[in-house]
Design a protein around this motif. Sequence first.
Motif, short mmCIF file in Angstrom:
data_model
loop_
_atom_site.label_atom_id
_atom_site.label_comp_id
_atom_site.label_asym_id
_atom_site.label_seq_id
_atom_site.Cartn_x
_atom_site.Cartn_y
_atom_site.Cartn_z
N GLU A 183 6.48 -9.55 -6.83
CA GLU A 183 6.70 -9.46 -8.37
C GLU A 183 7.75 -10.74 -8.90
O GLU A 183 8.79 -10.70 -8.18
N LYS B 269 2.43 -3.55 -0.20
CA LYS B 269 1.45 -4.25 -0.87
C LYS B 269 1.15 -5.73 -0.42
O LYS B 269 2.24 -6.34 -0.16
N PHE C 249 6.54 -4.63 -2.69
CA PHE C 249 5.43 -5.60 -3.24
C PHE C 249 6.38 -6.72 -3.67
O PHE C 249 7.60 -6.97 -3.63
N GLU D 18 7.92 1.69 -1.98
CA GLU D 18 6.71 0.40 -2.24
C GLU D 18 7.44 -0.66 -1.96
O GLU D 18 8.53 -1.10 -2.38
N ASP E 1 -1.39 -9.68 -3.99
CA ASP E 1 -2.30 -9.47 -5.04
C ASP E 1 -2.18 -8.08 -5.49
O ASP E 1 -2.89 -7.57 -6.62
N GLY E 2 -1.18 -7.28 -5.05
CA GLY E 2 -0.95 -6.07 -5.35
C GLY E 2 -1.60 -4.82 -4.59
O GLY E 2 -1.67 -3.56 -4.85
N ARG E 3 -2.77 -5.21 -3.89
CA ARG E 3 -3.51 -4.31 -3.25
C ARG E 3 -2.89 -3.75 -1.97
O ARG E 3 -1.84 -4.58 -1.39
#
Length: 72
Positions: free
Chosen positions: A9, A51, A7, A5, A54-56
Amino acid sequence: MTTIETFHEDNIWKNRRQGDSVAFAVFDTKAEAVAAGREVAIREGAEHVIKNLDGRIAEKNSYGNDPRTIPG
């Protein structure tokens, strides 16, 4: 199949194996994180899930054992 993943954060782009709580690499930019995540996914024959902020899910790529059974 392992999934890598990529992403965002805590204002940092990260890569981790799905299910792990800790990222194995951190980056300043999405481009750097995606490139590094792709290298790991290719090396491990894994799926790479990228991702957005927004995490989508923005993109998925499969490297290795693709379970697709549909011809074409």
